[in-house]
Design a protein around this motif. Sequence first.
Motif, PDB file in Angstrom:
ATOM      1  N   VAL A 239       0.875  -1.162   0.000  1.00 43.20           N
ATOM      2  CA  VAL A 239       0.000   0.000   0.000  1.00 43.20           C
ATOM      3  C   VAL A 239       0.910   1.208   0.000  1.00 43.20           C
ATOM      4  O   VAL A 239       1.706   1.396   0.932  1.00 43.20           O
TER       5      VAL A 239
ATOM      6  N   PHE B 197      -1.387  -1.566   5.993  1.00 40.23           N
ATOM      7  CA  PHE B 197      -1.320  -0.109   6.035  1.00 40.23           C
ATOM      8  C   PHE B 197      -0.258   0.426   5.083  1.00 40.23           C
ATOM      9  O   PHE B 197       0.761  -0.229   4.821  1.00 40.23           O
ATOM     10  N   GLY B 198      -0.490   1.643   4.616  1.00 39.47           N
ATOM     11  CA  GLY B 198       0.555   2.407   3.962  1.00 39.47           C
ATOM     12  C   GLY B 198       1.479   3.000   5.005  1.00 39.47           C
ATOM     13  O   GLY B 198       1.228   2.877   6.214  1.00 39.47           O
ATOM     14  N   SER B 199       2.523   3.648   4.544  1.00 37.92           N
ATOM     15  CA  SER B 199       3.517   4.181   5.479  1.00 37.92           C
ATOM     16  C   SER B 199       3.111   5.525   6.075  1.00 37.92           C
ATOM     17  O   SER B 199       3.792   6.035   6.958  1.00 37.92           O
TER      18      SER B 199
END
Lengths: 112, 112
Positions: free
Chosen positions: B4, B103-105
Amino acid sequence: GENVEQHPSTLSVQEGDSAVIKCTYSDSASNYFPWYKQELGKRPQLIIDIRSNVGEKKDQRIAVTLNKTAKHFSLHITETQPEDSAVYFCAASKRAGNMLTFGGGTRLMVKP
Amino acid sequence: DVKVTQSSRYLVKRTGEKVFLECVQDMDHENMFWYRQDPGLGLRLIYFSYDVKMKEKGDIPEGYSVSREKKERFSLILESASTNQTSMYLCASSTPLGGGYTFGSGTRLTVV
């Protein structure tokens, strides 16, 4: 809607000790309860989850227990290590994959 | 490994600007989510989407909108940025087949 409360907000333990983080939820229709670990500056990562048809689940030093009657679930970390230091979030959902409601987080500090 | 990707790690915008936060996932996940993370408040759901062109309000949608024109992309829009929207924004995706979020960062947005 769902409300998830998490305690304590901070927890400091000595290396090798156990750590317990507790969460309560309000919606009896919730059936999926994941736990996420977020290290400093990184994204949350799923570490363990439990579904409502199971009372306990274990993965090496991590275990989660669920009491559906009382609407609470807990994360247990045994033999803590410095690399366990992070913020931990509990969450609840009606179904795995669907929207999650998160607790406020617990900052765990493991002292060497 | 599911990826993501959030387009920006850090953003600084002025009050009143229209802000676009982009999120792209590469694993054909149906579900996508936008959260904001603030100290002591955990992760709060802004909007989510279970399908292309579908969107649902989360717990704190005021001041935000979203767009999902393609399955892999979920955009968060701040119509007129305000200082109280300064926060860490996290995008996540999941599949209805089960399991937790990826999750994305994160995008740390500062509105000045």
